[in-house]
Design an enzyme around this catalytic site. Structure first.
Site, PDB file in Angstrom:
ATOM      1  N   ASP A   1      24.091  55.093  98.958  1.00  0.00           N
ATOM      2  CA  ASP A   1      24.669  54.626 100.269  1.00  0.00           C
ATOM      3  C   ASP A   1      24.340  53.301 100.267  1.00  0.00           C
ATOM      4  OD1 ASP A   1      25.004  57.457 100.913  1.00  0.00           O
ATOM      5  OD2 ASP A   1      22.986  57.424 101.689  1.00  0.00           O
TER       6      ASP A   1
ATOM      7  N   MET B   1      27.214  66.298  97.989  1.00  0.00           N
ATOM      8  CA  MET B   1      25.937  66.358  97.923  1.00  0.00           C
ATOM      9  C   MET B   1      25.277  66.200  96.404  1.00  0.00           C
ATOM     10  SD  MET B   1      25.166  66.543 100.996  1.00  0.00           S
ATOM     11  CE  MET B   1      23.603  66.944 101.318  1.00  0.00           C
ATOM     12  N   ARG B   2      26.085  65.456  95.871  1.00  0.00           N
ATOM     13  CA  ARG B   2      25.353  65.051  94.262  1.00  0.00           C
ATOM     14  C   ARG B   2      25.595  63.452  94.146  1.00  0.00           C
ATOM     15  NH1 ARG B   2      24.830  68.308  90.327  1.00  0.00           N
ATOM     16  NH2 ARG B   2      25.094  66.683  88.422  1.00  0.00           N
TER      17      ARG B   2
ATOM     18  N   ASN C   1      35.710  66.064 107.093  1.00  0.00           N
ATOM     19  CA  ASN C   1      36.440  64.840 106.793  1.00  0.00           C
ATOM     20  C   ASN C   1      37.630  65.081 105.580  1.00  0.00           C
ATOM     21  OD1 ASN C   1      34.931  62.286 107.844  1.00  0.00           O
ATOM     22  ND2 ASN C   1      33.210  63.592 107.081  1.00  0.00           N
TER      23      ASN C   1
ATOM     24  N   ARG D   1      22.994  65.598  83.458  1.00  0.00           N
ATOM     25  CA  ARG D   1      23.525  64.955  84.778  1.00  0.00           C
ATOM     26  C   ARG D   1      24.872  64.319  84.398  1.00  0.00           C
ATOM     27  NH1 ARG D   1      23.409  61.626  89.241  1.00  0.00           N
ATOM     28  NH2 ARG D   1      22.217  60.110  88.190  1.00  0.00           N
TER      29      ARG D   1
ATOM     30  N   ASN E   1      32.666  56.527  99.968  1.00  0.00           N
ATOM     31  CA  ASN E   1      31.766  57.569 100.691  1.00  0.00           C
ATOM     32  C   ASN E   1      31.736  57.357 102.191  1.00  0.00           C
ATOM     33  OD1 ASN E   1      29.839  59.865 100.628  1.00  0.00           O
ATOM     34  ND2 ASN E   1      28.520  58.287 101.075  1.00  0.00           N
TER      35      ASN E   1
ATOM     36  N   GLU F   1      23.470  52.320  93.776  1.00  0.00           N
ATOM     37  CA  GLU F   1      22.332  52.359  94.989  1.00  0.00           C
ATOM     38  C   GLU F   1      22.945  53.247  96.089  1.00  0.00           C
ATOM     39  OE1 GLU F   1      20.503  49.534  98.214  1.00  0.00           O
ATOM     40  OE2 GLU F   1      21.878  48.667  96.890  1.00  0.00           O
TER      41      GLU F   1
ATOM     42  N   HIS G   1      29.297  58.006 105.370  1.00  0.00           N
ATOM     43  CA  HIS G   1      27.791  58.319 105.623  1.00  0.00           C
ATOM     44  C   HIS G   1      27.553  58.241 107.326  1.00  0.00           C
ATOM     45  CE1 HIS G   1      23.494  58.491 104.949  1.00  0.00           C
ATOM     46  NE2 HIS G   1      23.494  57.603 105.899  1.00  0.00           N
TER      47      HIS G   1
ATOM     48  N   GLU H   1      33.443  59.327 112.318  1.00  0.00           N
ATOM     49  CA  GLU H   1      33.785  59.418 110.606  1.00  0.00           C
ATOM     50  C   GLU H   1      35.338  59.661 110.345  1.00  0.00           C
ATOM     51  OE1 GLU H   1      31.014  61.865 108.535  1.00  0.00           O
ATOM     52  OE2 GLU H   1      29.564  61.679 109.888  1.00  0.00           O
TER      53      GLU H   1
HETATM   54  C1  GRF Z   1      29.418  63.856 107.168  1.00  0.00           C
HETATM   55  O1  GRF Z   1      28.479  63.619 108.157  1.00  0.00           O
HETATM   56  C2  GRF Z   1      29.305  62.946 106.214  1.00  0.00           C
HETATM   57  O2  GRF Z   1      28.982  61.589 106.506  1.00  0.00           O
HETATM   58  C3  GRF Z   1      28.144  63.328 105.289  1.00  0.00           C
HETATM   59  O3  GRF Z   1      27.989  64.728 105.170  1.00  0.00           O
HETATM   60  C4  GRF Z   1      28.919  65.228 106.151  1.00  0.00           C
HETATM   61  C5  GRF Z   1      29.938  65.978 105.650  1.00  0.00           C
HETATM   62  O4  GRF Z   1      30.660  66.913 106.510  1.00  0.00           O
HETATM   63  N1  GRF Z   1      28.166  62.582 103.961  1.00  0.00           N
HETATM   64  P1  GRF Z   1      31.966  67.200 106.257  1.00  0.00           P
HETATM   65  O5  GRF Z   1      31.766  68.347 104.927  1.00  0.00           O
HETATM   66  O6  GRF Z   1      33.033  66.321 105.987  1.00  0.00           O
HETATM   67  O7  GRF Z   1      32.409  68.177 107.442  1.00  0.00           O
END
Ligand code: GRF
Length: 206
Positions: free
Chosen positions: A150, A95-96, A19, A70, A112, A148, A114, A179
């Protein structure tokens, strides 16, 4: 990548960075008028960091190990982002959980992407959740980040039909295409001032 209107983005990643690449490409192609001023990862070896370096973008690794609390991690993030006058923060496979200090520093300015049609299947493994639930349509969502998980107001969504022979990987791959299409488009809308939040809804400002 200088931007005439000076929209300054930061992209936060933890992994592959596809992304991030889509955002870089949209800026190069001129469909997104912005500059990525920094890519920050909590994982030093995230492949996305290489994509950023190849594009000539500053990279920064902030390790969670250095912060027992955190919110202190988030405060460090805020410091780095403020130093670079960042306008909008894009989470892209980050991932946080984003905590109070970040949300307070960038109100309605953190986005974000998703891999499901929210509010269905928030959290981890959204594509697997969709497949196991048996939905016929899943998709991708770009939303504002709130407390919240997502759960913030939705900027753009795209539907992806689930095929009878889909695996998690094949579904994830088709969702990823969407995406990559809607994330830069959603960022462009936000930067253009085309997104006002009314309750849960994202609307055109009056
Ligand atoms: C994607 O599917 C995004 O929606 C999710 O994690 C993945 C990340 O992919 N949150 P990348 O690192 O952008 O390739």
């Amino acid at each position: 990548m200088p931007s005439p209107t000076g929209n300054r983005l930061a992209v936060l990643i933890s992994g592959r960075g596809s992304n991030l690449q889509a955002i870089i490409d949209a800026i190069r192609e001129g469909t997104l008028d912005a500059t990525i001023v920094v890519v920050i990862s909590n994982r030093e070896a995230a492949p996305g960091m290489m994509r950023a370096r190849e594009a000539g973008i500053e990279t920064l690794h902030i390790s969670a190990k250095a912060y027992a609390i955190r919110d202190d991690y988030d405060r460090a993030l805020v410091r780095e982002l403020r130093e670079r006058n960042v306008d909008v923060v894009c989470l892209a496979g980050y991932m946080r959980l984003v905590g109070g200090p970040m949300l307070d520093a960038f109100p309605d300015r953190i986005l974000n992407v998703h891999p499901s049609l929210l509010p269905a299947f928030p959290g981890l493994d959204a594509q697997r959740q969709a497949l196991e639930y048996g939905v016929r349509v899943s998709g991708a969502t770009v939303h504002f980040v709130t407390r919240e998980l997502d759960g913030g107001p939705i900027i753009l969504q795209a539907a992806v039909p689930v095929r009878a022979d889909d695996t998690v990987d094949s579904l994830a791959a088709r969702i990823l295409v969407e995406e990559h299409r809607i994330y830069p488009a959603a960022i462009a809308r936000v930067l253009a001032g085309a997104c006002a939040i009314q309750g849960r809804r994202v609307v055109q400002p009056a």
